[in-house]
Write a protein that holds these residues in place. Structure first.
Motif, mmCIF file in Angstrom:
data_model
loop_
_atom_site.group_PDB
_atom_site.id
_atom_site.type_symbol
_atom_site.label_atom_id
_atom_site.label_comp_id
_atom_site.label_asym_id
_atom_site.label_seq_id
_atom_site.Cartn_x
_atom_site.Cartn_y
_atom_site.Cartn_z
ATOM 1 N N ASP A 296 -0.831 5.132 -5.676
ATOM 2 C CA ASP A 296 -0.426 3.727 -5.550
ATOM 3 C C ASP A 296 -1.365 2.783 -6.305
ATOM 4 N N LYS B 66 -3.732 6.992 12.835
ATOM 5 C CA LYS B 66 -3.924 6.909 11.376
ATOM 6 C C LYS B 66 -5.377 7.100 10.972
ATOM 7 N N ASP C 210 1.501 -2.133 4.789
ATOM 8 C CA ASP C 210 2.154 -0.851 5.069
ATOM 9 C C ASP C 210 3.618 -0.907 4.610
ATOM 10 N N GLN D 85 -3.861 -2.444 6.461
ATOM 11 C CA GLN D 85 -2.586 -1.718 6.560
ATOM 12 C C GLN D 85 -2.098 -1.546 7.997
ATOM 13 N N ASP E 236 -8.244 0.130 0.522
ATOM 14 C CA ASP E 236 -8.365 1.555 0.795
ATOM 15 C C ASP E 236 -9.739 1.852 1.393
ATOM 16 N N THR F 55 3.129 -1.928 -5.628
ATOM 17 C CA THR F 55 1.815 -1.474 -5.158
ATOM 18 C C THR F 55 0.687 -2.176 -5.927
ATOM 19 N N HIS G 288 -2.617 -4.499 0.856
ATOM 20 C CA HIS G 288 -2.225 -3.101 1.027
ATOM 21 C C HIS G 288 -1.307 -2.989 2.250
ATOM 22 N N TRP H 121 -7.084 8.256 7.426
ATOM 23 C CA TRP H 121 -6.185 7.995 6.308
ATOM 24 C C TRP H 121 -6.811 6.990 5.331
ATOM 25 N N HIS I 41 -7.601 3.579 5.881
ATOM 26 C CA HIS I 41 -7.127 2.185 5.884
ATOM 27 C C HIS I 41 -7.584 1.458 7.146
ATOM 28 N N GLY J 105 0.823 -1.205 0.000
ATOM 29 C CA GLY J 105 0.000 0.000 0.000
ATOM 30 C C GLY J 105 0.855 1.251 0.000
ATOM 31 N N SER J 106 0.264 2.341 -0.439
ATOM 32 C CA SER J 106 0.813 3.698 -0.333
ATOM 33 C C SER J 106 1.988 3.988 -1.275
ATOM 34 N N HIS K 216 -5.729 7.409 -6.423
ATOM 35 C CA HIS K 216 -4.522 7.713 -5.649
ATOM 36 C C HIS K 216 -3.332 7.028 -6.332
#
Ligand SMILES: [Zn+2]
Ligand SMILES: [Zn+2]
Length: 453
Positions: free
Chosen positions: A74, A228, A257, A219, A173, A26, A255, A231, A233, A10-11, A72
């Motif tokens: 990713d 978090k 982290d 995540q 997500d 990703t 996803h 965010w 997740h 993820g991210s 997004h």
């Protein structure tokens, strides 16, 4: 149906010695139906490997359907590096949430402007069809896709793909709608109250229901989550609980982290398996690993390929407001919150009305007939719930059906239940991020638009 994970991170991409087993690329997952239809979920950096594998295979043309959850980085950064898009003769259908503002084609073209990339979208050789989606169901090959909104600081869709009696769900997500831990009881698989009081949680569980494989955002942990929130997740404990409540057969944690190395992902898997066992379930849990392949038998005979276009394709820029303008009424006695929301929503091109108390809010709702109401609970005079009850009692359906998003610091399950009993449409707990409120406003306007058209 054959599923292959090409990117699980993820991210942002995290290659290197610490992510060798679960992978550094990703989000990207391939699903190939028995009838040959190729579905690709998301277009993170993992899609590069898929593109190379498709080129190496003898089959031509290379056609497929790319289902993007949201744009997004990713989830789209691999798009300009997906080789099948460069060859003429190939046909790709690309799906993503539609909405207000920039369209899908414009967003993907944006990351391929010469400032960022040497080949523009218009120079790609393949025939590309763009489909902007709202929630709904449509056919792909012999399968059927159901799209459902997730809880994320951008409008995002989760996808359920059913083919020949096999079902996978791709839901990344996404974060809980409630702030309390889901606290699934340890003696049964019945969902705990914090999950059941919020209709959006139940909608999410319905998306996952009885799936053979759920690929879900995982995540964070419950311990990490307070830092978090907003965010977009999920803590893994929640991920396990919604999968259990949905009676899914297998759960793939997804996803990952970027800060979590392979050993830390192993630890998450142990944590989840303990939770599943404590609930008396036999649901299989594993962490999705790059290169991993899963086969799901398609028991029922496939339907004839339909090629039908999505029933839920978004319809351009149609407004819910007869005047051609989308009006949002902000109601809060805290001027700082009003100013923050006003700034965020004016950037979206919405017309903003403001009230600082319940009586003024009700009056403005009746005279100005906004498309949506963002409503504080505790205010001088009539409180938010009283305002909502009054609107629901109106005979004019524009008022009685108006989306009302409650903004409140009250986060316990009984408070949430009280809010929905008063007729609120959604329940957001303060503090919230501007992006999160923006996303929920878009989502409810899109749902409202779908119900009116
Ligand atoms: Zn993401
Ligand atoms: Zn995202």
């Amino acid at each position: 149906m054959h599923i292959r994970f090409w990117g699980t991170r993820g991210s942002f991409a995290k290659p290197g010695s610490t992510t060798l087993r679960y992978g550094g690329n990703t989000s990207c997952v391939e699903a190939r139906m028995a009838d040959g239809t190729l579905v690709v979920f998301d277009c993170g950096t993992g899609v590069h490997g898929l593109g190379q594998a498709l080129l190496a295979a003898a089959q031509r043309p290379i056609d497929g359907h790319l289902l993007i959850t949201h744009t997004h980085w990713d989830h789209i950064q691999g798009f300009p590096f997906f080789a099948p898009l460069f060859a003429s003769g190939n046909t790709w259908h690309i799906y993503a949430p539609g909405g207000f503002g920039k369209d899908l084609e414009g967003t993907l073209a944006g990351q391929m402007e010469y400032t960022y990339f040497p080949v523009t979208l218009g120079q790609l050789g393949a025939t590309i069809h763009f489909h902007e989606l709202t929630e709904g169901t449509f056919d792909l090959g012999s399968g059927r896709v159901t799209a459902c909104y997730l809880n994320h600081p951008a409008v995002a869709l989760g996808y359920r793909l059913e083919v020949g009696g096999a079902t996978i769900v791709y839901a990344t997500d996404h974060e809980p709608h409630t702030r309390e831990p889901s606290l699934l009881c340890t003696s049964s698989v019945a969902p705990a109250s914090a999950l059941t009081v919020h209709p959006e949680e139940m909608r999410h569980i319905a998306l996952l229901a009885q799936a053979d494989l759920v690929i879900h955002d995982a995540q964070y942990t419950e311990a990490e989550y307070p830092q978090k929130r907003g965010w977009g997740h999920s803590p893994v404990e929640y991920t396990v609980d919604v999968a259990l409540a949905a009676q899914a057969k297998r759960l793939a944690l997804f996803h990952h982290d970027p800060l979590r190395d392979d050993a830390a992902v192993d630890h998450l898997v142990d944590l989840c398996r303990q939770r599943v066992r404590a609930c008396g379930s036999t649901m299989e849990v594993f962490a999705a690993a790059e290169g991993q392949v899963i086969a799901l038998p398609e028991a029922a005979p496939p339907r004839a390929p339909g090629g039908r276009l999505p029933a839920s394709t978004a319809t351009g820029t149609t407004s819910v407001d007869p005047k051609g303008e989308v009006t949002v009424l902000l109601v809060d006695d805290d001027p700082a919150i009003v100013q923050l929301l006003q700034t965020v929503l004016q950037l979206e091109g919405f017309r903003i009305l403001i009230a600082h108390d319940g009586d003024t809010a009700l009056q403005l709702a009746k005279t100005e007939r906004p498309s949506l109401l963002l409503l504080d609970w505790q205010m001088p005079g009539r409180d938010g719930l009283e305002v909502c009850r009054s609107l629901r009692a109106e005979t004019d359906p524009w008022l009685s059906d108006m989306p009302v998003v409650l903004l409140t610091g009250q986060n316990r399950a009984e408070h949430i239940a009280t809010g929905f009993a008063a007729g609120v449409t959604d329940y957001l707990t303060k503090p919230f991020s501007p992006a999160h409120v923006r996303s929920r406003v878009h989502l409810w306007l899109l749902r409202r638009r779908g119900s009116i058209l």
